[in-house]
Motif scaffolding. Structure first.
Motif, PDB file in Angstrom:
ATOM      1  N   SER A  45      21.648  36.755  39.101  1.00  0.00           N
ATOM      2  CA  SER A  45      22.885  36.099  38.683  1.00  0.00           C
ATOM      3  C   SER A  45      22.728  34.610  38.411  1.00  0.00           C
ATOM      4  N   GLY A  46      21.579  34.047  38.774  1.00  0.00           N
ATOM      5  CA  GLY A  46      21.358  32.624  38.546  1.00  0.00           C
ATOM      6  C   GLY A  46      21.972  31.717  39.593  1.00  0.00           C
ATOM      7  N   PHE A  47      22.238  32.241  40.790  1.00  0.00           N
ATOM      8  CA  PHE A  47      22.806  31.451  41.878  1.00  0.00           C
ATOM      9  C   PHE A  47      21.753  31.248  42.965  1.00  0.00           C
ATOM     10  N   ASP A  48      21.967  30.229  43.813  1.00  0.00           N
ATOM     11  CA  ASP A  48      21.075  30.011  44.949  1.00  0.00           C
ATOM     12  C   ASP A  48      21.299  31.072  46.018  1.00  0.00           C
ATOM     13  N   GLU A  49      22.563  31.447  46.197  1.00  0.00           N
ATOM     14  CA  GLU A  49      22.914  32.525  47.117  1.00  0.00           C
ATOM     15  C   GLU A  49      24.142  33.238  46.580  1.00  0.00           C
ATOM     16  N   ILE A  50      24.315  34.472  47.045  1.00  0.00           N
ATOM     17  CA  ILE A  50      25.423  35.274  46.525  1.00  0.00           C
ATOM     18  C   ILE A  50      25.878  36.266  47.586  1.00  0.00           C
ATOM     19  N   ARG A  51      27.185  36.502  47.608  1.00  0.00           N
ATOM     20  CA  ARG A  51      27.764  37.553  48.448  1.00  0.00           C
ATOM     21  C   ARG A  51      29.064  37.969  47.781  1.00  0.00           C
ATOM     22  N   LEU A  52      29.184  39.256  47.485  1.00  0.00           N
ATOM     23  CA  LEU A  52      30.381  39.766  46.854  1.00  0.00           C
ATOM     24  C   LEU A  52      30.637  41.199  47.263  1.00  0.00           C
ATOM     25  N   ASP A  53      31.904  41.570  47.223  1.00  0.00           N
ATOM     26  CA  ASP A  53      32.298  42.963  47.446  1.00  0.00           C
ATOM     27  C   ASP A  53      32.473  43.600  46.073  1.00  0.00           C
ATOM     28  N   VAL A  54      32.011  44.838  45.966  1.00  0.00           N
ATOM     29  CA  VAL A  54      32.040  45.561  44.697  1.00  0.00           C
ATOM     30  C   VAL A  54      32.700  46.920  44.902  1.00  0.00           C
ATOM     31  N   ALA A  55      33.572  47.285  43.976  1.00  0.00           N
ATOM     32  CA  ALA A  55      34.138  48.635  43.942  1.00  0.00           C
ATOM     33  C   ALA A  55      33.865  49.186  42.540  1.00  0.00           C
ATOM     34  N   MET A  56      33.309  50.365  42.461  1.00  0.00           N
ATOM     35  CA  MET A  56      33.035  51.003  41.182  1.00  0.00           C
ATOM     36  C   MET A  56      34.068  52.099  40.973  1.00  0.00           C
ATOM     37  N   VAL A  57      34.776  52.028  39.848  1.00  0.00           N
ATOM     38  CA  VAL A  57      35.735  53.074  39.484  1.00  0.00           C
ATOM     39  C   VAL A  57      35.290  53.679  38.166  1.00  0.00           C
ATOM     40  N   ARG A  58      35.555  54.978  38.013  1.00  0.00           N
ATOM     41  CA  ARG A  58      35.110  55.670  36.800  1.00  0.00           C
ATOM     42  C   ARG A  58      36.250  56.494  36.224  1.00  0.00           C
ATOM     43  N   THR A  59      36.142  56.747  34.935  1.00  0.00           N
ATOM     44  CA  THR A  59      37.108  57.610  34.273  1.00  0.00           C
ATOM     45  C   THR A  59      36.870  59.044  34.732  1.00  0.00           C
ATOM     46  N   PRO A  60      37.892  59.901  34.651  1.00  0.00           N
ATOM     47  CA  PRO A  60      37.741  61.273  35.133  1.00  0.00           C
ATOM     48  C   PRO A  60      36.599  62.050  34.471  1.00  0.00           C
ATOM     49  N   ASP A  61      36.268  61.702  33.223  1.00  0.00           N
ATOM     50  CA  ASP A  61      35.165  62.405  32.553  1.00  0.00           C
ATOM     51  C   ASP A  61      33.797  61.910  33.009  1.00  0.00           C
ATOM     52  N   GLY A  62      33.763  60.827  33.804  1.00  0.00           N
ATOM     53  CA  GLY A  62      32.512  60.305  34.354  1.00  0.00           C
ATOM     54  C   GLY A  62      31.701  59.473  33.383  1.00  0.00           C
ATOM     55  N   HIS A  63      32.209  59.213  32.197  1.00  0.00           N
ATOM     56  CA  HIS A  63      31.432  58.503  31.186  1.00  0.00           C
ATOM     57  C   HIS A  63      31.615  56.992  31.204  1.00  0.00           C
ATOM     58  N   SER A  64      32.718  56.487  31.725  1.00  0.00           N
ATOM     59  CA  SER A  64      32.985  55.053  31.684  1.00  0.00           C
ATOM     60  C   SER A  64      33.294  54.528  33.076  1.00  0.00           C
ATOM     61  N   ARG A  65      32.807  53.322  33.353  1.00  0.00           N
ATOM     62  CA  ARG A  65      32.996  52.723  34.670  1.00  0.00           C
ATOM     63  C   ARG A  65      33.406  51.263  34.552  1.00  0.00           C
ATOM     64  N   LEU A  66      34.188  50.815  35.541  1.00  0.00           N
ATOM     65  CA  LEU A  66      34.474  49.407  35.739  1.00  0.00           C
ATOM     66  C   LEU A  66      33.874  49.013  37.075  1.00  0.00           C
ATOM     67  N   GLU A  67      33.159  47.905  37.082  1.00  0.00           N
ATOM     68  CA  GLU A  67      32.636  47.347  38.321  1.00  0.00           C
ATOM     69  C   GLU A  67      33.556  46.185  38.690  1.00  0.00           C
ATOM     70  N   LEU A  68      34.416  46.406  39.668  1.00  0.00           N
ATOM     71  CA  LEU A  68      35.364  45.391  40.119  1.00  0.00           C
ATOM     72  C   LEU A  68      34.697  44.576  41.216  1.00  0.00           C
ATOM     73  N   MET A  69      34.681  43.247  41.049  1.00  0.00           N
ATOM     74  CA  MET A  69      33.921  42.383  41.950  1.00  0.00           C
ATOM     75  C   MET A  69      34.780  41.272  42.516  1.00  0.00           C
ATOM     76  N   ARG A  70      34.665  41.061  43.835  1.00  0.00           N
ATOM     77  CA  ARG A  70      35.305  39.915  44.478  1.00  0.00           C
ATOM     78  C   ARG A  70      34.206  39.059  45.102  1.00  0.00           C
ATOM     79  N   PHE A  71      34.053  37.840  44.564  1.00  0.00           N
ATOM     80  CA  PHE A  71      33.012  36.931  45.030  1.00  0.00           C
ATOM     81  C   PHE A  71      33.465  36.176  46.266  1.00  0.00           C
TER      82      PHE A  71
END
Length: 145
Positions: A45-71
């Motif tokens: 990511s180009g940072f000195d340090e990093i910590r984030l929470d991630v939730a992955m959600v997908r469409t019902p067909d399993g083909h598309s995803r959103l990676e929701l991130m809270r830094f």
């Protein structure tokens, strides 16, 4: 060589729980949640340090995803939460739905508001933009016929 597929679109949010609830209400499925930290993630990511929470959600067909991130580290950098649809950068995410009125009703319970109007495009689609959590614009399209 060509790409194989698009894996996901990353969306940075302040309220991860609200964003997950919104997209689950839309009809996406929570695939998993985790905390990411460590030097490998910081280097990518180009940072000195990093910590984030991630939730992955997908469409019902399993083909598309959103990676929701809270830094947590570094803190997220603010942007105009109600930026208009012509602002540079990723402005909207489009979902095809079966019943646009029913989906709008459910999303309004999560604070979604129409950006403009719900329009019918000839005899082919009903279409609208809604503003969801963190100002994310979600387009909804219902195919007619």
């Amino acid at each position: 060589m060509t790409i194989k597929r698009m894996e996901n679109v990353g969306v940075v949010v302040e309220d991860l729980e609200a964003a997950v609830a919104f997209f689950v209400e839309l009809g996406m499925e929570l695939e998993g949640e985790t905390t990411v930290d460590g030097q490998w993630a910081a280097r990518i990511s180009g940072f000195d340090e990093i910590r984030l929470d991630v939730a992955m959600v997908r469409t019902p067909d399993g083909h598309s995803r959103l990676e929701l991130m809270r830094f947590h580290t570094p803190a997220a950098v603010g942007a105009a939460p109600n930026a208009p649809a012509n602002t540079l950068g990723i402005r909207r995410i489009l979902f095809s739905v079966d019943d646009i009125d029913e989906v709008l009703g459910r999303l309004r319970a999560h604070g979604a508001e129409l950006v403009g109007g719900l329009e019918q495009i000839e005899n082919s689609y009903r279409f609208c933009y809604v503003r969801g959590p963190e100002g994310i614009i979600v387009a909804l399209a219902q195919e007619l016929g």
